[in-house]
Scaffold this motif. Structure first.
Motif, PDB file in Angstrom:
ATOM      1  N   MET A 233       0.853  -1.183   0.000  1.00  0.00           N
ATOM      2  CA  MET A 233       0.000   0.000   0.000  1.00  0.00           C
ATOM      3  C   MET A 233       0.891   1.236   0.000  1.00  0.00           C
ATOM      4  O   MET A 233       1.801   1.355   0.815  1.00  0.00           O
ATOM      5  CB  MET A 233      -0.898  -0.017   1.236  1.00  0.00           C
ATOM      6  N   LYS A 234       0.625   2.143  -0.921  1.00  0.00           N
ATOM      7  CA  LYS A 234       1.415   3.370  -1.014  1.00  0.00           C
ATOM      8  C   LYS A 234       1.015   4.347   0.090  1.00  0.00           C
ATOM      9  O   LYS A 234      -0.165   4.477   0.400  1.00  0.00           O
ATOM     10  CB  LYS A 234       1.180   4.057  -2.357  1.00  0.00           C
ATOM     11  N   PRO A 235       1.986   5.056   0.648  1.00  0.00           N
ATOM     12  CA  PRO A 235       1.629   6.100   1.628  1.00  0.00           C
ATOM     13  C   PRO A 235       1.022   7.312   0.925  1.00  0.00           C
ATOM     14  O   PRO A 235       1.233   7.523  -0.268  1.00  0.00           O
ATOM     15  CB  PRO A 235       2.975   6.459   2.264  1.00  0.00           C
ATOM     16  N   LEU A 236       0.269   8.086   1.691  1.00  0.00           N
ATOM     17  CA  LEU A 236      -0.268   9.362   1.198  1.00  0.00           C
ATOM     18  C   LEU A 236       0.699  10.461   1.567  1.00  0.00           C
ATOM     19  O   LEU A 236       1.206  10.497   2.692  1.00  0.00           O
ATOM     20  CB  LEU A 236      -1.610   9.679   1.873  1.00  0.00           C
ATOM     21  N   LYS A 237       0.933  11.361   0.641  1.00  0.00           N
ATOM     22  CA  LYS A 237       1.725  12.552   0.922  1.00  0.00           C
ATOM     23  C   LYS A 237       0.930  13.750   0.451  1.00  0.00           C
ATOM     24  O   LYS A 237       0.430  13.772  -0.672  1.00  0.00           O
ATOM     25  CB  LYS A 237       3.081  12.485   0.233  1.00  0.00           C
ATOM     26  N   PHE A 238       0.798  14.718   1.339  1.00  0.00           N
ATOM     27  CA  PHE A 238       0.017  15.909   1.041  1.00  0.00           C
ATOM     28  C   PHE A 238       0.958  17.056   0.693  1.00  0.00           C
ATOM     29  O   PHE A 238       1.925  17.301   1.416  1.00  0.00           O
ATOM     30  CB  PHE A 238      -0.859  16.282   2.238  1.00  0.00           C
ATOM     31  N   VAL A 239       0.664  17.748  -0.383  1.00  0.00           N
ATOM     32  CA  VAL A 239       1.506  18.832  -0.862  1.00  0.00           C
ATOM     33  C   VAL A 239       0.834  20.164  -0.518  1.00  0.00           C
ATOM     34  O   VAL A 239      -0.376  20.324  -0.681  1.00  0.00           O
ATOM     35  CB  VAL A 239       1.729  18.718  -2.386  1.00  0.00           C
ATOM     36  N   GLY A 240       1.649  21.107  -0.023  1.00  0.00           N
ATOM     37  CA  GLY A 240       1.118  22.425   0.317  1.00  0.00           C
ATOM     38  C   GLY A 240       0.095  22.326   1.434  1.00  0.00           C
ATOM     39  O   GLY A 240       0.269  21.577   2.396  1.00  0.00           O
ATOM     40  N   SER A 241      -1.003  23.045   1.283  1.00  0.00           N
ATOM     41  CA  SER A 241      -2.055  23.086   2.310  1.00  0.00           C
ATOM     42  C   SER A 241      -3.129  22.023   2.092  1.00  0.00           C
ATOM     43  O   SER A 241      -4.186  22.075   2.727  1.00  0.00           O
ATOM     44  CB  SER A 241      -2.712  24.469   2.318  1.00  0.00           C
ATOM     45  N   SER A 242      -2.871  21.044   1.215  1.00  0.00           N
ATOM     46  CA  SER A 242      -3.932  20.093   0.857  1.00  0.00           C
ATOM     47  C   SER A 242      -4.466  19.297   2.050  1.00  0.00           C
ATOM     48  O   SER A 242      -5.666  19.029   2.122  1.00  0.00           O
ATOM     49  CB  SER A 242      -3.471  19.153  -0.258  1.00  0.00           C
ATOM     50  N   LEU A 243      -3.615  18.951   3.016  1.00  0.00           N
ATOM     51  CA  LEU A 243      -4.108  18.223   4.193  1.00  0.00           C
ATOM     52  C   LEU A 243      -5.019  19.114   5.031  1.00  0.00           C
ATOM     53  O   LEU A 243      -6.105  18.696   5.441  1.00  0.00           O
ATOM     54  CB  LEU A 243      -2.952  17.695   5.036  1.00  0.00           C
ATOM     55  N   ASP A 244      -4.607  20.345   5.276  1.00  0.00           N
ATOM     56  CA  ASP A 244      -5.453  21.280   6.030  1.00  0.00           C
ATOM     57  C   ASP A 244      -6.758  21.542   5.290  1.00  0.00           C
ATOM     58  O   ASP A 244      -7.826  21.618   5.905  1.00  0.00           O
ATOM     59  CB  ASP A 244      -4.723  22.603   6.273  1.00  0.00           C
ATOM     60  N   ASP A 245      -6.673  21.674   3.973  1.00  0.00           N
ATOM     61  CA  ASP A 245      -7.883  21.909   3.177  1.00  0.00           C
ATOM     62  C   ASP A 245      -8.834  20.724   3.290  1.00  0.00           C
ATOM     63  O   ASP A 245     -10.041  20.906   3.453  1.00  0.00           O
ATOM     64  CB  ASP A 245      -7.520  22.161   1.715  1.00  0.00           C
ATOM     65  N   LEU A 246      -8.290  19.520   3.237  1.00  0.00           N
ATOM     66  CA  LEU A 246      -9.121  18.316   3.372  1.00  0.00           C
ATOM     67  C   LEU A 246      -9.727  18.232   4.766  1.00  0.00           C
ATOM     68  O   LEU A 246     -10.891  17.863   4.926  1.00  0.00           O
ATOM     69  CB  LEU A 246      -8.281  17.074   3.074  1.00  0.00           C
ATOM     70  N   ARG A 247      -8.968  18.601   5.772  1.00  0.00           N
ATOM     71  CA  ARG A 247      -9.488  18.583   7.151  1.00  0.00           C
ATOM     72  C   ARG A 247     -10.622  19.577   7.350  1.00  0.00           C
ATOM     73  O   ARG A 247     -11.413  19.422   8.282  1.00  0.00           O
ATOM     74  CB  ARG A 247      -8.364  18.881   8.133  1.00  0.00           C
TER      75      ARG A 247
ATOM     76  N   LEU B 124      -2.940  25.854  -9.291  1.00  0.00           N
ATOM     77  CA  LEU B 124      -2.370  25.513  -7.989  1.00  0.00           C
ATOM     78  C   LEU B 124      -1.916  24.045  -7.973  1.00  0.00           C
ATOM     79  O   LEU B 124      -0.813  23.722  -7.523  1.00  0.00           O
ATOM     80  CB  LEU B 124      -3.372  25.776  -6.869  1.00  0.00           C
ATOM     81  N   ALA B 125      -2.756  23.160  -8.480  1.00  0.00           N
ATOM     82  CA  ALA B 125      -2.393  21.737  -8.542  1.00  0.00           C
ATOM     83  C   ALA B 125      -1.156  21.544  -9.424  1.00  0.00           C
ATOM     84  O   ALA B 125      -0.266  20.765  -9.085  1.00  0.00           O
ATOM     85  CB  ALA B 125      -3.563  20.912  -9.067  1.00  0.00           C
ATOM     86  N   ALA B 126      -1.071  22.271 -10.528  1.00  0.00           N
ATOM     87  CA  ALA B 126       0.083  22.150 -11.425  1.00  0.00           C
ATOM     88  C   ALA B 126       1.360  22.646 -10.742  1.00  0.00           C
ATOM     89  O   ALA B 126       2.419  22.021 -10.873  1.00  0.00           O
ATOM     90  CB  ALA B 126      -0.175  22.927 -12.712  1.00  0.00           C
ATOM     91  N   ARG B 127       1.279  23.737 -10.001  1.00  0.00           N
ATOM     92  CA  ARG B 127       2.453  24.244  -9.269  1.00  0.00           C
ATOM     93  C   ARG B 127       2.907  23.229  -8.218  1.00  0.00           C
ATOM     94  O   ARG B 127       4.100  22.982  -8.054  1.00  0.00           O
ATOM     95  CB  ARG B 127       2.141  25.582  -8.592  1.00  0.00           C
ATOM     96  N   ARG B 128       1.952  22.629  -7.524  1.00  0.00           N
ATOM     97  CA  ARG B 128       2.294  21.642  -6.502  1.00  0.00           C
ATOM     98  C   ARG B 128       2.872  20.375  -7.130  1.00  0.00           C
ATOM     99  O   ARG B 128       3.742  19.732  -6.562  1.00  0.00           O
ATOM    100  CB  ARG B 128       1.077  21.333  -5.632  1.00  0.00           C
ATOM    101  N   TYR B 129       2.399  20.026  -8.301  1.00  0.00           N
ATOM    102  CA  TYR B 129       2.953  18.873  -9.028  1.00  0.00           C
ATOM    103  C   TYR B 129       4.437  19.114  -9.320  1.00  0.00           C
ATOM    104  O   TYR B 129       5.260  18.227  -9.167  1.00  0.00           O
ATOM    105  CB  TYR B 129       2.168  18.633 -10.314  1.00  0.00           C
ATOM    106  N   LYS B 130       4.765  20.324  -9.707  1.00  0.00           N
ATOM    107  CA  LYS B 130       6.171  20.665  -9.986  1.00  0.00           C
ATOM    108  C   LYS B 130       7.016  20.592  -8.720  1.00  0.00           C
ATOM    109  O   LYS B 130       8.198  20.259  -8.784  1.00  0.00           O
ATOM    110  CB  LYS B 130       6.261  22.040 -10.631  1.00  0.00           C
ATOM    111  N   LEU B 131       6.419  20.879  -7.568  1.00  0.00           N
ATOM    112  CA  LEU B 131       7.148  20.800  -6.295  1.00  0.00           C
ATOM    113  C   LEU B 131       7.624  19.391  -5.968  1.00  0.00           C
ATOM    114  O   LEU B 131       8.630  19.208  -5.314  1.00  0.00           O
ATOM    115  CB  LEU B 131       6.288  21.314  -5.130  1.00  0.00           C
ATOM    116  N   ILE B 132       6.872  18.398  -6.425  1.00  0.00           N
ATOM    117  CA  ILE B 132       7.254  17.012  -6.128  1.00  0.00           C
ATOM    118  C   ILE B 132       8.164  16.440  -7.210  1.00  0.00           C
ATOM    119  O   ILE B 132       8.454  15.245  -7.217  1.00  0.00           O
ATOM    120  CB  ILE B 132       6.021  16.099  -5.905  1.00  0.00           C
ATOM    121  N   GLY B 133       8.575  17.296  -8.110  1.00  0.00           N
ATOM    122  CA  GLY B 133       9.503  16.861  -9.161  1.00  0.00           C
ATOM    123  C   GLY B 133       8.845  16.394 -10.434  1.00  0.00           C
ATOM    124  O   GLY B 133       9.457  15.717 -11.246  1.00  0.00           O
TER     125      GLY B 133
END
Length: 104
Positions: free
Chosen positions: A1-15, A94-103
């Motif tokens: 099972m792959k772990p979840l990794k949240f980029v930027g404020s996505s975890l707070d936004d989901l919460r 925003l999603a595209a910028r965060r995608y670039k952050l993860i390489g």
């Protein structure tokens, strides 16, 4: 099972989603972690190839943009309430910028 990794404020936004929506999102993300398809999704190739959007229709419209094709984790790029018929350009950018952050 792959772990979840949240980029930027996505975890707070989901919460900040309503509890029932958050619970549903958890089931959907669990399925993705296990290599399964969410119950309602669409490709978001305009963000990047392989990026998908989980669609939740509960107390309004909610979206989780993620990428699971990378070998190390499922990355949640953005989580938000959709208030218009078409996904706003700001949300996709925003999603595209965060995608670039993860390489990506």
């Amino acid at each position: 099972m792959k772990p979840l990794k949240f980029v930027g404020s996505s975890l707070d936004d989901l919460r900040n989603f309503p509890s029932e929506v958050r619970r549903h999102a958890g089931f959907e993300l669990d399925a993705v972690q296990r290599g399964l398809e969410p119950s309602d999704w669409k490709p978001m190739n305009s963000v990047a190839r392989g990026v998908r959007e989980i669609r939740i229709h509960l107390f309004g419209e909610w979206r989780i943009i993620y990428i699971a094709k990378l070998s190390d984790a499922v990355y949640v790029l953005h989580a938000f309430q959709k208030k218009t018929r078409k996904t706003r350009r700001e949300d996709m950018d925003l999603a595209a910028r965060r995608y670039k952050l993860i390489g990506g």
